[in-house]
Design an enzyme around this catalytic site. Structure first.
Site, mmCIF file in Angstrom:
data_model
loop_
_atom_site.group_PDB
_atom_site.id
_atom_site.type_symbol
_atom_site.label_atom_id
_atom_site.label_comp_id
_atom_site.label_asym_id
_atom_site.label_seq_id
_atom_site.Cartn_x
_atom_site.Cartn_y
_atom_site.Cartn_z
ATOM 1 N N HIS A 174 -6.513 3.237 1.575
ATOM 2 C CA HIS A 174 -5.523 2.962 0.523
ATOM 3 C C HIS A 174 -4.151 2.651 1.104
ATOM 4 O O HIS A 174 -3.553 1.626 0.809
ATOM 5 C CB HIS A 174 -5.443 4.153 -0.437
ATOM 6 C CG HIS A 174 -4.167 4.237 -1.204
ATOM 7 N ND1 HIS A 174 -3.858 3.346 -2.204
ATOM 8 C CD2 HIS A 174 -3.103 5.063 -1.096
ATOM 9 C CE1 HIS A 174 -2.663 3.635 -2.687
ATOM 10 N NE2 HIS A 174 -2.182 4.678 -2.027
ATOM 11 N N PHE A 175 -3.647 3.540 1.980
ATOM 12 C CA PHE A 175 -2.256 3.271 2.401
ATOM 13 C C PHE A 175 -2.177 2.216 3.501
ATOM 14 O O PHE A 175 -1.102 1.727 3.807
ATOM 15 C CB PHE A 175 -1.477 4.558 2.724
ATOM 16 C CG PHE A 175 -1.967 5.376 3.873
ATOM 17 C CD1 PHE A 175 -1.842 4.926 5.164
ATOM 18 C CD2 PHE A 175 -2.515 6.629 3.642
ATOM 19 C CE1 PHE A 175 -2.287 5.692 6.229
ATOM 20 C CE2 PHE A 175 -2.964 7.410 4.698
ATOM 21 C CZ PHE A 175 -2.846 6.933 5.997
ATOM 22 N N HIS A 176 -3.334 1.826 4.046
ATOM 23 C CA HIS A 176 -3.283 0.656 4.927
ATOM 24 C C HIS A 176 -3.185 -0.629 4.109
ATOM 25 O O HIS A 176 -2.812 -1.672 4.654
ATOM 26 C CB HIS A 176 -4.470 0.632 5.884
ATOM 27 C CG HIS A 176 -4.223 1.479 7.112
ATOM 28 N ND1 HIS A 176 -4.411 2.833 7.129
ATOM 29 C CD2 HIS A 176 -3.732 1.156 8.342
ATOM 30 C CE1 HIS A 176 -4.082 3.318 8.325
ATOM 31 N NE2 HIS A 176 -3.652 2.329 9.068
ATOM 32 N N ARG A 224 -8.569 11.577 9.412
ATOM 33 C CA ARG A 224 -7.948 12.323 10.513
ATOM 34 C C ARG A 224 -8.973 13.071 11.340
ATOM 35 O O ARG A 224 -8.783 14.235 11.671
ATOM 36 C CB ARG A 224 -6.982 13.382 9.991
ATOM 37 C CG ARG A 224 -5.911 12.916 9.075
ATOM 38 C CD ARG A 224 -5.068 14.132 8.692
ATOM 39 N NE ARG A 224 -4.127 13.852 7.642
ATOM 40 C CZ ARG A 224 -4.180 14.389 6.430
ATOM 41 N NH1 ARG A 224 -5.126 15.254 6.125
ATOM 42 N NH2 ARG A 224 -3.261 14.081 5.540
#
Lengths: 553, 163
Positions: free
Chosen positions: A378-380, A444
């Site tokens: 998503h945040f990429h 992560r």
């Protein structure tokens, strides 16, 4: 003299200050990009890091350099140039604040980075108490934040000076400077949370002055800041979309008041929403979690306004150029101009990116994807495509403008090529992340076969796809860096325009309330108090014994 | 402030969609009780082994409650106790978990059971296990170098076959 004159140059001394920030930003891009490449290689299972380097160390470097350093430094470089361009040259005092801020941030970055490289601070970028990093790491990050306050104050003072000098003229304040001030105010309010956590909890704890830390409180304070952080990245991209792109394509800003209203809505709805990052955590009441989910959704409204405004502006310009029929105007847009094409790819990426964000914040829906690699996917899309491609497009004209060079046709084309590579690499990497996350792959995490579980084997093909996408992205980064180096030192000398759009003639008068910061700040503080007082009171009064520090890396 | 006619339509449509979506989420949450973990019980994480139920991690059949089984999980760097969980298909299960040291995650891959485990807080989630098979449990919050070594397995078995 009109400040919108094409040849209005940013003062040379302000340009130097802005460029100093931009250099640090692009060094961070190189190192952080390299760390990202190593990560996708390791996660593919085909590659092991040379002895002595840990996966989580590389992950920390990647996150800190790209999420905090590239962004904050580029934003400040861009904002300094924007205020100087639209409100006028800084005074010596304001510029000195800019330099003090720059050095505080740079020294802080170096201190934090050294501790990460020495493997003394492998706590990732969200701090992860009760994992305890070396105190120099926390101090370094404090300096980055304090430096940003000092530098940001310089920008706000210049805007305040413009307002004072133009009092009673009835003229609207320069839109771009206004937006910079909104973004800085949001940043000040948001960073208070992380500053309280670091100064009163993590720093004294790592120095040994206090033995225990309240973990739930530190996480809540972090996320109070952590969600607004994404808007701090996003708003400069919106400044470029609202103000710069209209000029680039030869059009006009669709509506001045709409742009200001959407920025004020971002200001008030970006901070009181951080608990949506803590939906699966114990210790916070479900009612308050749900209230913050609702407040999170409010921020979608200015995004919808922005989307409308952009496409309205594109259509108006396309029709002006003779585009006929329902979609004919689309073909008339300047697709070969990197200053338009590159951020346009970013806008397109924001459609799935924003939709994914709605899913992440959706209360019980969050349980399926929380802390899976879906979130990384998503945040990429949002930051690592929408926002950074927009920054890169700004660098293409901003750097030559500030260094007295020009964006040549071949560099322009190379910029478009890099953005296409970026789109391809990111589509592969981000799609693989989204799918793997939906079937449970955690974020992560180092490469693992999890004791030979079938589900874990099913994730591996997607991890290989991430490595393929990540490699393409790294090639794109190298091309971008090549362009930046050329624009800073080797491109032909000349005048490159700092494009600042003018407002469309049909746009109505901007209501004075939109420039009244006091009113909006009062609303902001009231909303924050509403959203956070009871959850924080609950956490403190229902708190278990605090945690001692651990070093498990 | 003047808004273009089409812009009004767009905003009304967009906001109405959001409101409907939030109402659906809210009904799911407050009417059907589908909340993510929000356990508020606390304990001293350093003495977690002395606290019931964490003095006896594992699967326990219970009577007279709204659920049939309690699965008690104690997480610590870098493992889960118990290392394997077996429950019968169709059972209503309450997962009760906490951490004995740092932050850990408790995610059962392929399901929506996903909680953060925070030292000092008990995380709880009640659900019905209605899918046969083996589900990998992973730690999804970075907890140190052994983070990816930390996993266990949920086995949902057919009660008729296992007898």
């Amino acid at each position: 003299m009109s400040l919108n004159n094409n040849l209005t140059k940013v003062d040379r001394r302000d340009a130097k200050l802005a460029m100093a920030h931009i250099y640090v930003a692009f060094i961070a891009l190189l190192l952080g990009g390299l760390a990202g490449l190593l990560q996708v290689f390791v996660r593919s299972g085909q590659f092991t890091l040379p002895a002595g380097i840990g996966y989580y160390q590389v992950l920390t470097v990647h996150g800190v350099l790209l999420g905090l350093i590239l962004t904050t430094f580029f934003i400040f470089g861009f904002q300094i140039a924007s205020v100087s361009r639209t409100s006028g040259t800084f005074t010596a005092g304001q510029r000195r604040l800019g330099w003090i801020g720059f050095w505080l941030m740079t020294i802080g970055t170096a201190a934090a980075a050294i501790m990460v490289l020495l493997n003394e601070a492998t706590v990732l970028y969200t701090f992860y108490a009760p994992l305890k990093a070396h105190w120099i790491f926390y101090l370094g990050l404090t300096l980055v934040v304090v430096g940003s306050w000092v530098g940001g104050a310089g920008q706000i003072l210049r805007y305040a000076q413009w307002r004072k000098e133009n009092k009673g003229s009835g003229e609207r304040s320069p839109l771009l400077s206004f937006m910079v001030v909104v973004n800085n105010l949001m940043w000040f309010v948001a960073t208070l949370g992380v500053a309280v956590s670091v100064l009163f909890q993590l720093l004294p704890w790592s120095l040994g002055f206090i033995e225990r830390v309240d973990v739930a409180l530190s996480r809540t304070l972090f996320w109070y800041f952590g969600h607004a952080l994404v808007y701090f990245w996003l708003l400069p991209a919106y400044m470029i979309w609202y103000v710069i792109i209209p000029k680039v394509i030869g059009g006009k800003i669709f509506s001045d008041s709409l742009a200001r209203l959407s920025f004020m809505l971002f200001l008030i709805f970006s901070v009181p929403v951080g608990i949506h990052h803590q939906l699966t955590e114990p210790g916070i009441d479900s009612t308050w979690k749900f209230i913050q989910v609702v407040l999170t959704f409010a921020v979608i409204v200015p995004s919808l306004m922005t989307a409308f405004s952009m496409f309205a502006m594109f259509e108006l310009r396309g029709r002006e150029l003779g585009g006929k029929g329902l979609y004919g105007w689309f073909k008339k847009l300047p697709w070969k101009d990197a200053r338009f094409f590159v951020p346009f790819i970013g806008m397109v990426a924001f459609i799935p990116g924003g939709a994914g964000g709605i899913i992440n914040a959706s209360y019980q829906m969050n349980q399926l994807i929380h802390n899976t690699i879906w979130v990384t996917g998503h945040f990429h899309l949002t930051i690592a495509t929408t926002v950074v491609l927009t920054y890169f497009s700004a660098a293409f004209w901003l750097i030559p403008h500030l260094t007295g060079r020009t964006l040549t046709k071949s560099l322009n084309n190379l910029g478009n090529f890099a953005a296409i590579l970026w789109a391809i690499g990111m589509t592969i990497m981000s799609s693989a992340m989204h799918i793997a996350g939906l079937i449970g792959a955690p974020r992560r995490s180092d490469y693992s076969e999890y004791g030979g579980a079938q589900q874990a084997y099913d994730w591996i093909p997607y991890q290989i796809a991430q490595a393929v996408g990540g490699t393409i992205l790294f090639i794109a980064i190298l091309i971008i860096l090549y362009i930046v180096v050329k624009l800073a030192w080797f491109a032909p000398k000349g005048e490159e325009e700092f494009p600042v759009g003018e407002v469309h003639a049909n746009s109505s008068e901007t209501p004075a309330i939109l420039e009244n910061f006091k009113v909006w700040l009062v609303i902001l503080v009231a909303l924050i108090l509403f959203a956070y007082t009871i959850p924080i009171y609950d956490i403190i009064s229902n708190s278990p014994p605090g945690s001692k520090g651990y070093k498990l890396w | 402030m003047h808004l273009h006619k089409y812009e009004k339509y767009w905003l009304v449509f967009g906001v109405a969609t959001l409101v409907v979506f939030l109402i659906i989420l809210g009904i799911g949450a407050f009417h059907q009780g589908s909340h993510p973990n929000n356990g508020k019980k606390t304990l001293d994480y350093e003495k977690v082994n002395e606290f019931p139920p964490f003095d006896n991690p594992g699967v326990h059949k219970v009577e007279g409650k709204d659920w049939d089984y309690e699965v008690v999980v104690l997480a610590s760097a870098f493992n889960y106790n118990p290392p394997e969980i077996e429950v019968p298909l169709g059972a209503k299960v309450k997962f009760i978990a906490t951490s004995a040291d740092v932050m850990h995650g408790f995610e059962i891959a392929g399901t929506n059971i996903n909680m953060m485990l925070e030292p000092g807080y008990i995380s709880e989630y009640v659900t019905e296990v209605n899918k046969l098979g083996e589900f990998l449990i992973v730690c999804n919050e970075y907890c140190g170098t052994g983070h990816t070594m930390m996993h266990s397995m949920l086995k949902v078995v057919d009660p008729n076959e296992s007898q």
